[in-house]
Design a protein around this motif. Sequence first.
Motif, PDB file in Angstrom:
ATOM      1  N   LEU A 184      -1.594   6.456   1.046  1.00 61.23           N
ATOM      2  CA  LEU A 184      -2.599   6.786   0.043  1.00 61.23           C
ATOM      3  C   LEU A 184      -3.627   5.671  -0.012  1.00 61.23           C
ATOM      4  O   LEU A 184      -3.302   4.524  -0.299  1.00 61.23           O
ATOM      5  CB  LEU A 184      -1.901   6.930  -1.310  1.00 61.23           C
ATOM      6  CG  LEU A 184      -2.709   7.604  -2.411  1.00 61.23           C
ATOM      7  CD1 LEU A 184      -3.186   8.990  -1.986  1.00 61.23           C
ATOM      8  CD2 LEU A 184      -1.859   7.703  -3.673  1.00 61.23           C
ATOM      9  N   HIS A 185      -4.883   6.039   0.287  1.00 57.74           N
ATOM     10  CA  HIS A 185      -5.925   5.007   0.297  1.00 57.74           C
ATOM     11  C   HIS A 185      -7.235   5.614  -0.203  1.00 57.74           C
ATOM     12  O   HIS A 185      -7.739   6.569   0.384  1.00 57.74           O
ATOM     13  CB  HIS A 185      -6.101   4.459   1.717  1.00 57.74           C
ATOM     14  CG  HIS A 185      -7.194   3.457   1.804  1.00 57.74           C
ATOM     15  ND1 HIS A 185      -7.246   2.334   1.008  1.00 57.74           N
ATOM     16  CD2 HIS A 185      -8.313   3.411   2.564  1.00 57.74           C
ATOM     17  CE1 HIS A 185      -8.331   1.650   1.288  1.00 57.74           C
ATOM     18  NE2 HIS A 185      -8.998   2.287   2.226  1.00 57.74           N
ATOM     19  N   GLY A 186      -7.737   5.055  -1.291  1.00 58.54           N
ATOM     20  CA  GLY A 186      -9.009   5.528  -1.840  1.00 58.54           C
ATOM     21  C   GLY A 186      -8.969   7.007  -2.188  1.00 58.54           C
ATOM     22  O   GLY A 186      -9.947   7.722  -1.976  1.00 58.54           O
ATOM     23  N   GLY A 187      -7.813   7.479  -2.679  1.00 61.26           N
ATOM     24  CA  GLY A 187      -7.688   8.881  -3.086  1.00 61.26           C
ATOM     25  C   GLY A 187      -7.464   9.828  -1.911  1.00 61.26           C
ATOM     26  O   GLY A 187      -7.322  11.030  -2.089  1.00 61.26           O
ATOM     27  N   LEU A 188      -7.411   9.292  -0.695  1.00 58.01           N
ATOM     28  CA  LEU A 188      -7.179  10.140   0.481  1.00 58.01           C
ATOM     29  C   LEU A 188      -5.840   9.803   1.102  1.00 58.01           C
ATOM     30  O   LEU A 188      -5.357   8.674   0.980  1.00 58.01           O
ATOM     31  CB  LEU A 188      -8.253   9.882   1.544  1.00 58.01           C
ATOM     32  CG  LEU A 188      -9.685  10.308   1.232  1.00 58.01           C
ATOM     33  CD1 LEU A 188     -10.598   9.857   2.359  1.00 58.01           C
ATOM     34  CD2 LEU A 188      -9.751  11.823   1.070  1.00 58.01           C
ATOM     35  N   ARG A 189      -5.251  10.779   1.787  1.00 59.06           N
ATOM     36  CA  ARG A 189      -4.017  10.516   2.535  1.00 59.06           C
ATOM     37  C   ARG A 189      -4.397  10.239   3.978  1.00 59.06           C
ATOM     38  O   ARG A 189      -4.826  11.140   4.691  1.00 59.06           O
ATOM     39  CB  ARG A 189      -3.091  11.735   2.495  1.00 59.06           C
ATOM     40  CG  ARG A 189      -2.419  11.920   1.183  1.00 59.06           C
ATOM     41  CD  ARG A 189      -0.886  11.797   1.342  1.00 59.06           C
ATOM     42  NE  ARG A 189      -0.306  11.309   0.102  1.00 59.06           N
ATOM     43  CZ  ARG A 189       0.425  10.204  -0.010  1.00 59.06           C
ATOM     44  NH1 ARG A 189       0.707   9.463   1.038  1.00 59.06           N
ATOM     45  NH2 ARG A 189       0.904   9.837  -1.160  1.00 59.06           N
ATOM     46  N   THR A 219      -7.509  11.247   8.527  1.00 60.82           N
ATOM     47  CA  THR A 219      -7.009  12.018   7.380  1.00 60.82           C
ATOM     48  C   THR A 219      -6.592  13.427   7.761  1.00 60.82           C
ATOM     49  O   THR A 219      -6.018  14.131   6.945  1.00 60.82           O
ATOM     50  CB  THR A 219      -8.150  12.192   6.351  1.00 60.82           C
ATOM     51  OG1 THR A 219      -9.303  12.640   7.045  1.00 60.82           O
ATOM     52  CG2 THR A 219      -8.430  10.912   5.606  1.00 60.82           C
ATOM     53  N   THR A 250       0.889  -1.164   0.000  1.00 58.86           N
ATOM     54  CA  THR A 250       0.000   0.000   0.000  1.00 58.86           C
ATOM     55  C   THR A 250       0.926   1.212   0.000  1.00 58.86           C
ATOM     56  O   THR A 250       1.850   1.272   0.824  1.00 58.86           O
ATOM     57  CB  THR A 250      -0.861   0.014   1.290  1.00 58.86           C
ATOM     58  OG1 THR A 250      -1.575  -1.204   1.372  1.00 58.86           O
ATOM     59  CG2 THR A 250      -1.831   1.180   1.292  1.00 58.86           C
ATOM     60  N   THR A 268     -14.954  13.863   4.411  1.00 64.70           N
ATOM     61  CA  THR A 268     -14.262  14.156   3.154  1.00 64.70           C
ATOM     62  C   THR A 268     -14.744  15.495   2.615  1.00 64.70           C
ATOM     63  O   THR A 268     -14.182  16.036   1.698  1.00 64.70           O
ATOM     64  CB  THR A 268     -14.542  13.058   2.114  1.00 64.70           C
ATOM     65  OG1 THR A 268     -15.927  12.786   2.111  1.00 64.70           O
ATOM     66  CG2 THR A 268     -13.777  11.797   2.435  1.00 64.70           C
TER      67      THR A 268
END
Length: 369
Positions: A356-361, A336, A14, A303
């Motif tokens: 980086l996971h699902g477009g989020l940091r 996040t 990941t 988000t």
Amino acid sequence: MSAPDPFEIYLVATPGLEAPLCAEALAAGFTGARMVEGGVAFSGHWPDVWRANLDLRGTTRVLARIGSFRAMHLAQLDKRARKLDWAAMLRPDVPVKVEASCKRSRIYHAGAAAQRVATAIAEELGAPIAEDADLRVMVRIEDDLVTISLDTSGASLHKRGFKEGVAKAPMRETMAAMFLAQCGYDGSQSVLDPMCGSGTFVIEAAEIALGLKPGRTRSFAFEHLPGFDRAAWDTMRAAAPLRATDLRFFGSDRDAGAIRMAQENAERAGVSDYVRFTQQSIETLEPPECPPGLIIANPPYGTRIGNKAPLLGLYRSMGNVIRAKFAAWKVGIVTTDKDLARATGLGLQLVEPTVLHGGLRVGLWKSSD
Ligand SMILES: C[S@@+](CC[C@H](N)C(=O)[O-])C[C@H]1O[C@@H](n2cnc3c(N)ncnc32)[C@H](O)[C@@H]1O
């Protein structure tokens, strides 16, 4: 007969979790494991590929590098791909799909590159090419260097094979295991997740303590490769006796559906005698009767701008409860947003790099050791 040559084995990480994955691979006895872009590489043989898939908690998939050559144009790719010993690497009766990527190379059309390699396999070996095949050949062209790998895992390794119930925004098992490792978790302490959702942290922690291999119940793409030795694999996979432990693992969540799923997931994973899930809000959480261990959670994170105020309140309450009732416990919070992490008032430190996971940091914030 001389031993076959070792080849490069590549563990996909990941993004951001390459370092703990490398540490895990070294600790698991994969000598020479080193961090490379996007993952960890070492050299080995097919039983090492099987064992990496079976034992490693932090890798998303295990790739076997089976060929490498330079190609400046498609005709050269075609010619050199045909020269590879496909019969040693693939079976003529097992369908494959081919995927390609190109970077800084004269061959820039990934679709055309994949097509050439697929044709080489179909014509030289006779294996069927199918879009929905379980076995994947990956072609990477970078600076005109073509690297061909087999995805030996199949479905992503975060799918341990027992999780049917998935709550909202579940944490991937691979990430959960690496965050536990970054908190210093080694299976010798209790773990509590007060916002456990489908129970990922709790079940991973229990499995680690019990010595259960993450891949023990699932199947892998390498089972369809030539040279796969079912008897040797069965011996490798044979369940070791559970490591004895008095430890217990705790999860709570205010959502009744999440608790039901967590319980069912724990049963399928074979750890239900060691875990306790209760429906409870964090505000009323009480410490379990056990020595202090690790409290770890990924609470909700927004988000969208505008939904932060209630979240700040939630993180503040969590901090208050931990300070008042869990003072001797170590803490890890995955979130996040630094304002949310700081709202706990627990003086947590961010572990770099973020992930980086699902477009989020997302980042792990943890108490000092
Ligand atoms: C991001 S999810 C956690 C996912 C979990 N790690 C998993 O792998 O499935 C956050 C969880 O926090 C729970 N939650 C939100 N507010 C809560 C509160 N005040 N007390 C307890 N749980 C809460 C939600 O029900 C949700 O399951």
